[in-house]
Design a protein around this motif. Structure first.
Motif, mmCIF file in Angstrom:
data_model
loop_
_atom_site.group_PDB
_atom_site.id
_atom_site.type_symbol
_atom_site.label_atom_id
_atom_site.label_comp_id
_atom_site.label_asym_id
_atom_site.label_seq_id
_atom_site.Cartn_x
_atom_site.Cartn_y
_atom_site.Cartn_z
ATOM 1 N N GLY A 246 40.323 27.652 29.286
ATOM 2 C CA GLY A 246 39.364 28.636 29.756
ATOM 3 C C GLY A 246 40.039 29.973 29.902
ATOM 4 O O GLY A 246 41.206 30.033 30.297
ATOM 5 N N GLY A 247 39.332 31.040 29.532
ATOM 6 C CA GLY A 247 39.991 32.327 29.614
ATOM 7 C C GLY A 247 39.061 33.486 29.396
ATOM 8 O O GLY A 247 37.870 33.417 29.647
ATOM 9 N N HIS A 248 39.652 34.588 28.909
ATOM 10 C CA HIS A 248 39.008 35.892 28.770
ATOM 11 C C HIS A 248 38.415 36.286 30.126
ATOM 12 O O HIS A 248 37.200 36.384 30.298
ATOM 13 N N GLY A 249 39.298 36.524 31.087
ATOM 14 C CA GLY A 249 38.867 36.756 32.454
ATOM 15 C C GLY A 249 38.708 38.214 32.834
ATOM 16 O O GLY A 249 39.287 39.104 32.213
ATOM 17 N N MET A 250 37.903 38.452 33.863
ATOM 18 C CA MET A 250 37.769 39.760 34.492
ATOM 19 C C MET A 250 37.509 39.549 35.968
ATOM 20 O O MET A 250 37.147 38.449 36.404
ATOM 21 N N LEU A 251 37.701 40.598 36.759
ATOM 22 C CA LEU A 251 37.521 40.514 38.196
ATOM 23 C C LEU A 251 36.361 41.403 38.645
ATOM 24 O O LEU A 251 36.169 42.493 38.112
ATOM 25 N N PHE A 252 35.613 40.925 39.628
ATOM 26 C CA PHE A 252 34.566 41.739 40.234
ATOM 27 C C PHE A 252 34.511 41.416 41.718
ATOM 28 O O PHE A 252 34.968 40.363 42.172
ATOM 29 N N ARG A 253 33.960 42.329 42.481
ATOM 30 C CA ARG A 253 33.834 42.176 43.923
ATOM 31 C C ARG A 253 32.405 41.729 44.231
ATOM 32 O O ARG A 253 31.437 42.435 43.929
ATOM 33 N N ALA A 254 32.257 40.528 44.795
ATOM 34 C CA ALA A 254 30.940 40.038 45.188
ATOM 35 C C ALA A 254 30.387 40.882 46.334
ATOM 36 O O ALA A 254 31.127 41.567 47.045
ATOM 37 N N PHE A 255 29.078 40.822 46.533
ATOM 38 C CA PHE A 255 28.458 41.652 47.560
ATOM 39 C C PHE A 255 28.893 41.246 48.963
ATOM 40 O O PHE A 255 28.797 42.034 49.903
ATOM 41 N N GLY A 256 29.399 40.017 49.095
ATOM 42 C CA GLY A 256 29.946 39.586 50.372
ATOM 43 C C GLY A 256 31.377 40.016 50.602
ATOM 44 O O GLY A 256 31.942 39.743 51.665
ATOM 45 N N GLY A 257 31.961 40.690 49.618
ATOM 46 C CA GLY A 257 33.317 41.196 49.739
ATOM 47 C C GLY A 257 34.376 40.378 49.040
ATOM 48 O O GLY A 257 35.527 40.828 48.909
ATOM 49 N N GLU A 258 34.043 39.170 48.575
ATOM 50 C CA GLU A 258 35.035 38.314 47.940
ATOM 51 C C GLU A 258 35.404 38.851 46.560
ATOM 52 O O GLU A 258 34.564 39.336 45.808
ATOM 53 N N LEU A 259 36.690 38.734 46.234
ATOM 54 C CA LEU A 259 37.158 39.050 44.892
ATOM 55 C C LEU A 259 36.933 37.823 44.027
ATOM 56 O O LEU A 259 37.352 36.713 44.381
ATOM 57 N N MET A 260 36.270 38.010 42.878
ATOM 58 C CA MET A 260 35.881 36.899 42.026
ATOM 59 C C MET A 260 36.425 37.089 40.613
ATOM 60 O O MET A 260 36.467 38.201 40.088
ATOM 61 N N LEU A 261 36.809 35.981 40.009
ATOM 62 C CA LEU A 261 37.200 35.953 38.605
ATOM 63 C C LEU A 261 36.063 35.354 37.799
ATOM 64 O O LEU A 261 35.518 34.304 38.167
ATOM 65 N N ALA A 262 35.686 36.030 36.713
ATOM 66 C CA ALA A 262 34.737 35.472 35.749
ATOM 67 C C ALA A 262 35.497 35.138 34.476
ATOM 68 O O ALA A 262 36.318 35.935 34.003
ATOM 69 N N MET A 263 35.249 33.970 33.917
ATOM 70 C CA MET A 263 35.855 33.574 32.647
ATOM 71 C C MET A 263 34.933 32.556 31.990
ATOM 72 O O MET A 263 33.939 32.122 32.584
ATOM 73 N N HIS A 264 35.231 32.188 30.743
ATOM 74 C CA HIS A 264 34.466 31.104 30.140
ATOM 75 C C HIS A 264 35.325 29.852 30.044
ATOM 76 O O HIS A 264 36.530 29.914 29.831
ATOM 77 N N ALA A 265 34.676 28.718 30.246
ATOM 78 C CA ALA A 265 35.333 27.427 30.137
ATOM 79 C C ALA A 265 34.247 26.366 29.904
ATOM 80 O O ALA A 265 33.143 26.496 30.430
ATOM 81 N N PRO A 266 34.545 25.341 29.098
ATOM 82 C CA PRO A 266 35.747 25.213 28.284
ATOM 83 C C PRO A 266 35.751 26.226 27.148
ATOM 84 O O PRO A 266 34.809 27.014 27.017
ATOM 85 N N ASN A 267 36.796 26.176 26.319
ATOM 86 C CA ASN A 267 36.902 27.162 25.244
ATOM 87 C C ASN A 267 36.213 26.709 23.961
ATOM 88 O O ASN A 267 35.990 27.511 23.072
ATOM 89 N N GLY A 268 35.888 25.433 23.846
ATOM 90 C CA GLY A 268 35.312 24.913 22.610
ATOM 91 C C GLY A 268 33.811 25.064 22.536
ATOM 92 O O GLY A 268 33.111 24.848 23.531
ATOM 93 N N GLN A 269 33.311 25.455 21.362
ATOM 94 C CA GLN A 269 31.874 25.608 21.182
ATOM 95 C C GLN A 269 31.229 24.236 20.950
ATOM 96 O O GLN A 269 31.879 23.321 20.443
ATOM 97 N N PRO A 270 29.971 24.078 21.344
ATOM 98 C CA PRO A 270 29.058 25.043 21.961
ATOM 99 C C PRO A 270 28.982 24.903 23.487
ATOM 100 O O PRO A 270 27.935 25.172 24.075
#
Length: 292
Positions: A246-270
């Motif tokens: 799983g990968g291709h990550g980015m970070l965002f701040r949730a409205f509750g203040g938590e720092l969150m990582l978004a990524m896709h997993a698993p890596n295999g389609q579909p």
């Protein structure tokens, strides 16, 4: 209203929009990710990161658009009053590149700012991300793809304030093989660079999340800028933040203040899905706490 588990998506990117308190989810949403004619990019929106409205058509190419395939990895930022999308495109006649598009709202429709990508014409490039330096200068950080150079490179380039074009020459920041956790694929000479995303710690240190192949599969690693700027020099943590499938990550701040990582997993389609993982900052680094 689809649940997160129902949405096939690669390279997820979340814009947490304070103006309306919605999370907007962008990503590679075409069914034919690797071949054939591309459709465009869809966007979803949610109040809770689990139940999503949409899809809404964020981008559909108009007649004459230069690319017809490999519409990949859109990232959307609010910048100087508008919304800007950085996304990768390709055609048979032109090399893959990151183009900048703009819209008046997060749902789009997004329209190209210029007639071609901002990345170098003679490079195979992908996964451009926006980074604003402390002096306000916008930069694009992007991958010079392994398909062209084998040992994938991470590069950076300043942009004009309106994000329409490059304001300087590209600078190679590092090669994928320089990280101690990456492994070679194919004939033993190919190293992948994917998905850069820059994040400044509360201490002021500048980190870069980026993806490559580890001994456990597609993974997310951490690089560190010694200068605190996009130009580095960059050093690499010995072990990846998340080591497998799983990968291709980015970070965002949730409205509750938590720092969150978004990524896709698993890596295999579909089977690719958006995964959200809470991140804790401490001792000068990031730690993944749990998946959602």
């Amino acid at each position: 209203m689809p649940h997160r588990a129902d949405i096939r998506i690669r390279d997820p990117f979340v814009l947490a929009e304070e103006t309306d308190r919605y999370y907007y989810l962008y990503g590679t949403t075409d069914g034919n990710v690797w071949s054939g004619p591309a459709t465009g990019f869809d966007v979803y929106r949610s109040r809770d990161l689990e139940h999503w409205e949409g899809p809404y058509p964020a981008f559909r190419p108009k007649a004459g658009f230069w690319a017809d395939r490999h519409f990949w990895a859109p990232e959307v930022y609010r910048y100087e009053g508008r919304y800007y999308m950085f996304a990768s495109f390709k055609s048979e006649e032109k090399r893959r590149g990151t183009q900048v598009l703009a819209a008046d709202g997060p749902l789009g429709p997004f329209e190209p700012l210029a007639g071609e990508p901002v990345t170098p014409r003679d490079w195979e490039c992908l996964d451009g991300t926006l980074h604003i330096e402390r002096d306000g200068t916008p930069w694009i950080v992007f991958c010079h793809e392994w398909l062209q150079v084998k040992d994938g490179r991470m590069a950076a380039m300043p942009l004009t304030r309106d994000l329409r074009e490059a304001a300087g020459e590209p600078v190679v920041l590092f090669r994928a093989s320089e990280a101690p956790w990456t492994v070679a694929g194919q004939d033993g000479t190919v190293y992948v660079t994917d998905g850069p995303y820059l994040h400044r710690l509360s201490s002021g240190e500048l980190l870069m999340l980026w993806s490559s192949m580890s001994r456990h599969g597609y993974a997310i690693g951490i690089a560190r800028s010694e200068s605190g700027t996009a130009l580095g020099p960059w050093t690499h943590d010995p072990e990846p933040l998340l080591p497998e499938d799983g990968g291709h990550g980015m970070l965002f701040r949730a409205f509750g203040g938590e720092l969150m990582l978004a990524m896709h997993a698993p890596n295999g389609q579909p089977d690719e899905r958006a995964v959200f993982c809470r991140i804790e900052e401490g001792d000068g680094t990031l730690k993944a706490l749990r998946s959602r």
